[in-house]
Design an enzyme around this catalytic site. Structure first.
Site, PDB file in Angstrom:
ATOM      1  N   TYR A 140       0.814  -1.210   0.000  1.00  0.00           N
ATOM      2  CA  TYR A 140       0.000   0.000   0.000  1.00  0.00           C
ATOM      3  C   TYR A 140       0.854   1.269   0.000  1.00  0.00           C
ATOM      4  CZ  TYR A 140      -3.956  -3.025   1.230  1.00  0.00           C
ATOM      5  OH  TYR A 140      -4.921  -4.006   1.231  1.00  0.00           O
ATOM      6  N   LYS A 191       4.044 -15.167   2.003  1.00  0.00           N
ATOM      7  CA  LYS A 191       4.163 -16.002   0.809  1.00  0.00           C
ATOM      8  C   LYS A 191       5.646 -16.114   0.445  1.00  0.00           C
ATOM      9  CE  LYS A 191       1.537 -17.370  -1.937  1.00  0.00           C
ATOM     10  NZ  LYS A 191       1.066 -18.769  -2.196  1.00  0.00           N
ATOM     11  N   ASP A 224      -2.099 -18.102   1.826  1.00  0.00           N
ATOM     12  CA  ASP A 224      -3.256 -18.737   1.198  1.00  0.00           C
ATOM     13  C   ASP A 224      -3.741 -19.928   2.015  1.00  0.00           C
ATOM     14  OD1 ASP A 224      -0.865 -19.971   0.544  1.00  0.00           O
ATOM     15  OD2 ASP A 224      -1.431 -20.442  -1.512  1.00  0.00           O
ATOM     16  N   ASP A 248      -5.071  -7.292   5.771  1.00  0.00           N
ATOM     17  CA  ASP A 248      -6.311  -6.655   5.338  1.00  0.00           C
ATOM     18  C   ASP A 248      -7.314  -7.716   4.885  1.00  0.00           C
ATOM     19  OD1 ASP A 248      -8.208  -4.862   4.483  1.00  0.00           O
ATOM     20  OD2 ASP A 248      -6.943  -3.896   2.987  1.00  0.00           O
ATOM     21  N   ASP A 252     -10.670  -9.481   7.243  1.00  0.00           N
ATOM     22  CA  ASP A 252     -12.041  -9.368   6.748  1.00  0.00           C
ATOM     23  C   ASP A 252     -12.688 -10.751   6.630  1.00  0.00           C
ATOM     24  OD1 ASP A 252     -11.755  -6.670   6.628  1.00  0.00           O
ATOM     25  OD2 ASP A 252     -12.011  -6.486   4.464  1.00  0.00           O
TER      26      ASP A 252
END
Length: 357
Positions: A140, A191, A224, A248, A252
């Site tokens: 970001y 990852k 993942d 993020d 959620d």
């Protein structure tokens, strides 16, 4: 006297923040809370009033406060605004100015809401996860960033994932310190199999653990796989440490474990002695804004986190969490929880539980 700055923002933000203000007023009148409360425009509301999503005055007020509690930012009304001054840019700018690098997102399933989760009761019963998300680095904020036109006329979008050793270490310390006060387990998600920044993340966390936190159980999991495990066996997690992007997304997803994203509070913390930034993570929800049906509990629980972590009112924080639990036990439900009551009625239920408790 401690100070709290409210930034209601956009969409349902003003509605849920109004319930926070009512709870603060009750605690001041009946429970001895001494707190000076101020308010400022933020996000799209600030664009409308001042042309920018975060004014210098609002930023300075935030830095001078002991805690800042925001509602939400953004919405289709400002979709055509230049990216540099969109409502979300104000939020990123506030986080940067406050240097709040560690985002704490607790995920709990209240007993009264076990049936509200989309997962089976035996999967979510007793759930208590703390997600620690790095907040001021990663994709970001990384440079270069933008959209460019190539020689053949096609376009290419660029976002850069960047982390330094220091950025990773400071948020990992937050996770390890929290784990010592909880179940003493940290799972670090990245990852590392396909991303060099993820490989660095794993190496830095592993090295810090060996140096300073060998008493804490540390595991690593690809992000993942974490996404899958959160809906398969979420109770395996105690403290979940992630970068900005994965945190993020995963937090959620975790909202469904608690019955609704409208239940999820958060805290963003920096160095000791600096103000904390608190917010519900449900977003501005423009489709229900102004209808009086939004769930204010995430905002109220964010206030509880502020009372505990920034305002030196741990006892009142515990009392407020107990009141939320009692209100739910009594059957109070907004629409996202399968009920029919509105935003203010849910606030009434929490205040009634405070009075009864």
């Amino acid at each position: 006297m401690k100070t709290l700055l409210l930034l209601p923002g956009d969409g349902i933000g003003p509605e849920v923040t109004a319930e926070v203000r009512r709870v603060v007023a009750w605690l001041a009148d009946h429970a001895g809370l001494r707190l000076e409360v101020a308010e400022a425009a933020f996000g799209g509301a600030s664009i409308d009033a001042h042309g920018v999503p975060l004014t210098d005055a609002a930023r300075d007020a935030a830095l001078a406060s002991d805690a800042v509690l925001m509602g939400a930012v953004g919405g289709p009304r400002w979709s055509g605004v230049a990216r540099a001054i969109r409502p979300e840019a104000g939020l990123l700018g506030l986080r940067t100015a406050m240097q709040v690098f560690a985002n704490l997102r607790p995920v709990q399933c209240f007993d009264a809401l076990i049936d509200a989760s989309t997962l089976k009761p035996e999967v979510v019963r007793g759930l208590d996860i703390m997600i620690v998300r790095e907040l001021t680095g990663g994709v970001y904020f990384g440079q270069p960033k933008g959209i460019e036109t190539l020689p053949d006329g096609s376009r290419r979008g660029i976002d850069t994932q960047v982390y330094t050793t220091a950025e990773i270490e400071r948020v990992a310390r937050t996770a390890f310190d929290l784990a010592r006060r909880r179940g003493n387990r940290v799972c670090s998600a990245e990852k590392s199999n396909v991303m060099d920044s993820g490989l660095l993340w794993r190496e830095v966390v592993t090295d810090l653990h060996a140096r300073d936190y060998a008493d804490v159980a540390l595991s690593h999991m690809l992000a993942d796989n974490v996404a899958m495990q959160l809906v398969h066996n979420p109770r395996q997690f105690d403290v979940l440490l992630t970068d900005n992007l994965f945190g993020d997304i995963l937090s959620d997803e975790a909202g469904m474990l608690s019955g609704s994203i409208g239940m999820l509070a958060s805290a963003a913390l920096g160095a000791p002695g600096t103000p904390g930034l608190y917010e519900p993570i449900h977003g501005s929800a423009p489709d229900i804004a102004g209808k009086g049906v939004a769930n204010p509990l995430a905002a109220i629980m964010s206030l509880a986190m502020a009372l505990q972590l920034s305002l030196d009112e741990a006892d009142l924080a515990a009392r407020l969490v107990a009141a939320v639990s009692a209100a739910l036990d009594g059957g109070a439900r907004t629409r996202d929880l399968g009920g029919t009551i509105g935003t203010r009625e849910m606030g009434d239920a929490v205040i009634a539980a405070l009075a009864a408790g």
